[in-house]
Design a protein around this motif. Structure first.
Motif, mmCIF file in Angstrom:
data_model
loop_
_atom_site.group_PDB
_atom_site.id
_atom_site.type_symbol
_atom_site.label_atom_id
_atom_site.label_comp_id
_atom_site.label_asym_id
_atom_site.label_seq_id
_atom_site.Cartn_x
_atom_site.Cartn_y
_atom_site.Cartn_z
ATOM 1 N N VAL A 67 0.822 -1.210 0.000
ATOM 2 C CA VAL A 67 0.000 0.000 0.000
ATOM 3 C C VAL A 67 0.859 1.265 0.000
ATOM 4 O O VAL A 67 0.483 2.269 -0.602
ATOM 5 C CB VAL A 67 -1.020 -0.009 1.165
ATOM 6 N N TYR A 68 2.016 1.229 0.630
ATOM 7 C CA TYR A 68 2.879 2.408 0.664
ATOM 8 C C TYR A 68 3.431 2.744 -0.721
ATOM 9 O O TYR A 68 3.768 3.892 -0.997
ATOM 10 C CB TYR A 68 4.019 2.219 1.671
ATOM 11 N N VAL B 119 0.124 3.965 -3.227
ATOM 12 C CA VAL B 119 -0.345 5.351 -3.132
ATOM 13 C C VAL B 119 0.300 6.241 -4.186
ATOM 14 O O VAL B 119 -0.242 7.297 -4.517
ATOM 15 C CB VAL B 119 -0.164 5.947 -1.716
ATOM 16 N N LYS B 120 1.423 5.817 -4.749
ATOM 17 C CA LYS B 120 2.058 6.597 -5.823
ATOM 18 C C LYS B 120 1.163 6.631 -7.058
ATOM 19 O O LYS B 120 1.139 7.623 -7.782
ATOM 20 C CB LYS B 120 3.421 6.008 -6.197
ATOM 21 N N ALA C 155 -2.189 6.493 -6.944
ATOM 22 C CA ALA C 155 -3.258 7.425 -6.579
ATOM 23 C C ALA C 155 -2.780 8.867 -6.712
ATOM 24 O O ALA C 155 -3.487 9.712 -7.276
ATOM 25 C CB ALA C 155 -3.741 7.144 -5.163
ATOM 26 N N ALA C 156 -1.587 9.155 -6.212
ATOM 27 C CA ALA C 156 -1.049 10.515 -6.296
ATOM 28 C C ALA C 156 -0.895 10.941 -7.752
ATOM 29 O O ALA C 156 -1.190 12.086 -8.110
ATOM 30 C CB ALA C 156 0.278 10.595 -5.561
ATOM 31 N N SER D 151 -6.210 11.514 -3.262
ATOM 32 C CA SER D 151 -5.582 11.460 -1.942
ATOM 33 C C SER D 151 -5.583 10.026 -1.416
ATOM 34 O O SER D 151 -6.350 9.176 -1.879
ATOM 35 C CB SER D 151 -6.342 12.362 -0.957
ATOM 36 N N VAL D 152 -4.756 9.788 -0.425
ATOM 37 C CA VAL D 152 -4.722 8.481 0.227
ATOM 38 C C VAL D 152 -6.099 8.177 0.825
ATOM 39 O O VAL D 152 -6.609 7.060 0.710
ATOM 40 C CB VAL D 152 -3.628 8.430 1.313
ATOM 41 N N GLN D 153 -6.714 9.172 1.443
ATOM 42 C CA GLN D 153 -8.042 8.978 2.039
ATOM 43 C C GLN D 153 -9.066 8.580 0.981
ATOM 44 O O GLN D 153 -9.890 7.687 1.201
ATOM 45 C CB GLN D 153 -8.472 10.263 2.746
ATOM 46 N N MET E 84 -8.360 7.078 -1.925
ATOM 47 C CA MET E 84 -7.986 5.752 -2.400
ATOM 48 C C MET E 84 -8.466 4.668 -1.437
ATOM 49 O O MET E 84 -9.095 3.693 -1.844
ATOM 50 C CB MET E 84 -6.466 5.648 -2.578
ATOM 51 N N VAL E 85 -8.171 4.849 -0.151
ATOM 52 C CA VAL E 85 -8.537 3.834 0.824
ATOM 53 C C VAL E 85 -10.056 3.766 0.981
ATOM 54 O O VAL E 85 -10.620 2.682 1.135
ATOM 55 C CB VAL E 85 -7.815 4.076 2.163
#
Length: 133
Positions: A78-79, A82-83, A85-86, A91-93, A95-96
């Motif tokens: 997941v870390y 997030v790239k 999504a960016a 945002s991470v929020q 995406m999640v």
């Protein structure tokens, strides 16, 4: 607790050495998106850019579909994910939230209330018992 024990926990993908090996190319692709030129190349032709990475067809399709849950199952971390999504301006929020089937506001509100309730969410076998399966 063995790795198999984690399979009964909803929403949990154990990122162990096997998953790290499985997702190496996928995660390296994600890390490449830290570079602005690579983001531009990816957005210009996602299929061509993904072809440059040692990934399975299933991993490539999961990226193209932006199916982050599938990416996790296929070795994504997941870390690193997030790239993506960016790169998409998400945002991470957001995406999640999408990964949980919620919109951003509902996800945010749930987390501000302390997250998912534990009752009925501890183990997948509880879901089967509730549904009579």
């Amino acid at each position: 607790m063995s790795n198999a024990d984690f399979a009964d926990i909803p929403g949990t993908v154990l990122f162990d050495a096997q998953q790290a090996r499985r997702g190496y190319g996928l995660n390296q692709f994600c890390m490449s998106l830290m570079n602005a030129d690579n983001r531009k190349r990816f957005k210009a032709d996602e299929v061509a850019y993904l072809a440059d990475w040692p990934m399975s067809d299933e991993q490539r399709q999961a990226v193209l579909d932006r199916d982050m849950n599938r990416c996790l199952a296929l070795g994504g971390n997941v870390y690193f994910l997030v790239k993506i999504a960016a790169t998409d301006g998400i945002s991470v929020q957001q995406m999640v939230g999408r990964m949980t089937g919620m919109d951003e506001a509902d996800y945010r509100d749930m987390m501000l209330r302390g997250g998912r309730p534990i009752e009925g969410n501890r183990y997948r076998h509880e879901w089967l018992q509730r549904s009579g399966g």
